[in-house]
Design a protein around this motif. Structure first.
Motif, PDB file in Angstrom:
ATOM      1  N   TYR A   8      25.016  28.442  39.225  1.00  0.00           N
ATOM      2  CA  TYR A   8      24.966  27.072  39.738  1.00  0.00           C
ATOM      3  C   TYR A   8      24.113  27.000  40.997  1.00  0.00           C
ATOM      4  CZ  TYR A   8      28.833  26.345  36.560  1.00  0.00           C
ATOM      5  OH  TYR A   8      29.622  26.275  35.454  1.00  0.00           O
ATOM      6  N   ARG A   9      24.311  27.959  41.879  1.00  0.00           N
ATOM      7  CA  ARG A   9      23.544  27.999  43.119  1.00  0.00           C
ATOM      8  C   ARG A   9      22.056  28.038  42.822  1.00  0.00           C
ATOM      9  NH1 ARG A   9      25.066  29.089  48.055  1.00  0.00           N
ATOM     10  NH2 ARG A   9      27.234  29.465  48.579  1.00  0.00           N
ATOM     11  N   LYS A  10      21.674  28.954  41.966  1.00  0.00           N
ATOM     12  CA  LYS A  10      20.274  29.105  41.613  1.00  0.00           C
ATOM     13  C   LYS A  10      19.727  27.832  41.003  1.00  0.00           C
ATOM     14  CE  LYS A  10      19.263  33.157  42.925  1.00  0.00           C
ATOM     15  NZ  LYS A  10      18.207  33.329  43.954  1.00  0.00           N
ATOM     16  N   LEU A  11      20.509  27.290  40.120  1.00  0.00           N
ATOM     17  CA  LEU A  11      20.078  26.079  39.435  1.00  0.00           C
ATOM     18  C   LEU A  11      19.841  24.940  40.424  1.00  0.00           C
ATOM     19  CD1 LEU A  11      19.363  24.719  36.927  1.00  0.00           C
ATOM     20  CD2 LEU A  11      21.764  24.356  36.423  1.00  0.00           C
ATOM     21  N   LEU A  12      20.638  24.915  41.467  1.00  0.00           N
ATOM     22  CA  LEU A  12      20.489  23.865  42.469  1.00  0.00           C
ATOM     23  C   LEU A  12      19.191  24.015  43.251  1.00  0.00           C
ATOM     24  CD1 LEU A  12      24.149  23.582  43.740  1.00  0.00           C
ATOM     25  CD2 LEU A  12      22.822  21.881  42.508  1.00  0.00           C
ATOM     26  N   CYS A  53      22.151  20.633  34.953  1.00  0.00           N
ATOM     27  CA  CYS A  53      22.035  21.543  33.820  1.00  0.00           C
ATOM     28  C   CYS A  53      20.942  21.123  32.848  1.00  0.00           C
ATOM     29  CB  CYS A  53      23.364  21.677  33.091  1.00  0.00           C
ATOM     30  SG  CYS A  53      24.576  20.442  33.468  1.00  0.00           S
ATOM     31  N   HIS A  54      20.479  19.906  32.970  1.00  0.00           N
ATOM     32  CA  HIS A  54      19.428  19.442  32.042  1.00  0.00           C
ATOM     33  C   HIS A  54      18.064  20.026  32.404  1.00  0.00           C
ATOM     34  CE1 HIS A  54      19.378  16.661  35.458  1.00  0.00           C
ATOM     35  NE2 HIS A  54      18.090  16.565  35.223  1.00  0.00           N
ATOM     36  N   LYS A  58      14.853  26.354  27.032  1.00  0.00           N
ATOM     37  CA  LYS A  58      14.685  27.660  26.408  1.00  0.00           C
ATOM     38  C   LYS A  58      13.365  28.281  26.859  1.00  0.00           C
ATOM     39  CE  LYS A  58      15.678  27.484  22.019  1.00  0.00           C
ATOM     40  NZ  LYS A  58      16.372  27.902  20.787  1.00  0.00           N
ATOM     41  N   SER A  59      13.234  29.571  26.618  1.00  0.00           N
ATOM     42  CA  SER A  59      12.060  30.309  27.091  1.00  0.00           C
ATOM     43  C   SER A  59      10.759  29.864  26.434  1.00  0.00           C
ATOM     44  CB  SER A  59      12.263  31.799  26.866  1.00  0.00           C
ATOM     45  OG  SER A  59      12.385  32.057  25.491  1.00  0.00           O
ATOM     46  N   ASP A  60      10.826  29.245  25.295  1.00  0.00           N
ATOM     47  CA  ASP A  60       9.601  28.804  24.625  1.00  0.00           C
ATOM     48  C   ASP A  60       9.245  27.366  25.006  1.00  0.00           C
ATOM     49  OD1 ASP A  60      11.628  27.515  23.377  1.00  0.00           O
ATOM     50  OD2 ASP A  60      11.037  28.048  21.353  1.00  0.00           O
ATOM     51  N   GLY A  61      10.022  26.797  25.880  1.00  0.00           N
ATOM     52  CA  GLY A  61       9.712  25.450  26.338  1.00  0.00           C
ATOM     53  C   GLY A  61      10.408  24.340  25.573  1.00  0.00           C
ATOM     54  N   THR A  62      11.158  24.697  24.567  1.00  0.00           N
ATOM     55  CA  THR A  62      11.894  23.674  23.837  1.00  0.00           C
ATOM     56  C   THR A  62      13.121  23.264  24.651  1.00  0.00           C
ATOM     57  OG1 THR A  62      13.074  25.374  22.623  1.00  0.00           O
ATOM     58  CG2 THR A  62      11.143  24.426  21.572  1.00  0.00           C
ATOM     59  N   ILE A  63      13.576  22.078  24.415  1.00  0.00           N
ATOM     60  CA  ILE A  63      14.692  21.554  25.190  1.00  0.00           C
ATOM     61  C   ILE A  63      15.959  22.378  25.067  1.00  0.00           C
ATOM     62  CG2 ILE A  63      16.172  19.566  25.550  1.00  0.00           C
ATOM     63  CD1 ILE A  63      13.249  19.262  26.360  1.00  0.00           C
ATOM     64  N   GLY A  64      16.275  22.768  23.865  1.00  0.00           N
ATOM     65  CA  GLY A  64      17.498  23.529  23.682  1.00  0.00           C
ATOM     66  C   GLY A  64      18.662  22.582  23.541  1.00  0.00           C
ATOM     67  N   GLY A  65      19.824  23.010  23.839  1.00  0.00           N
ATOM     68  CA  GLY A  65      20.993  22.148  23.660  1.00  0.00           C
ATOM     69  C   GLY A  65      21.438  21.498  24.945  1.00  0.00           C
ATOM     70  N   TYR A  66      22.417  20.652  24.801  1.00  0.00           N
ATOM     71  CA  TYR A  66      22.946  19.958  25.969  1.00  0.00           C
ATOM     72  C   TYR A  66      24.329  19.429  25.630  1.00  0.00           C
ATOM     73  CZ  TYR A  66      22.916  16.948  30.076  1.00  0.00           C
ATOM     74  OH  TYR A  66      23.213  16.351  31.270  1.00  0.00           O
ATOM     75  N   ALA A  67      25.252  19.648  26.533  1.00  0.00           N
ATOM     76  CA  ALA A  67      26.641  19.261  26.293  1.00  0.00           C
ATOM     77  C   ALA A  67      26.787  17.779  25.988  1.00  0.00           C
ATOM     78  CB  ALA A  67      27.488  19.650  27.498  1.00  0.00           C
TER      79      ALA A  67
END
Length: 99
Positions: A8-12, A53-54, A58-67
């Motif tokens: 979380y810290r990193k993400l912030l 979190c948005h 993903k590593s290929d640049g795709t959005i991936g999932g989201y809660a």
DNA sequence: CGTAGGGCGAAGC
DNA sequence: TGCTTCGCCCTAC
């Protein structure tokens, strides 16, 4: 300190208009192959409003999932200035934030 | 305490 | 180039 707290810290640290990847984020907290853990943690995210979190893709640049739905995620990202092509970030590497 | 599973990743077909 | 398979670490049950 728990691994999730570090995450979380990193993400912030990721500024608006920039994104990071699950893998990179994992490495940023000393996890070599912790991509899955990161996703897991995001999903269980106890501070959905505080933690962006948005901004994690993903590593290929795709959005991936989201809660709350990948659509919502895409929308938010585009609102932050990112260009989304279908499910991928056009200039993803350009907007990729490195710790 | 043991097991399953996940918003993934990289390699293999 | 796109889909499938296996692997990985941590958390939750």
């Amino acid at each position: 300190m728990k691994i999730e707290e570090k995450i979380y810290r990193k993400l912030l640290e990721v500024p608006s208009g920039h994104v990071t990847t699950y893998g990179d984020l994992a490495k940023a907290v000393n996890l070599k192959n912790g991509q899955r853990v990161v996703g897991q943690i995001m999903k269980k995210n106890p501070f959905p409003v505080i933690v962006p979190c948005h901004r994690v893709v993903k590593s290929d640049g795709t959005i991936g999932g989201y809660a709350y739905g990948s659509e919502r995620k895409k929308h938010m990202l585009s609102k932050e200035g990112l260009k989304i092509n279908n499910d991928k970030i056009s200039d993803f590497k350009k907007n990729l934030f490195r710790f």
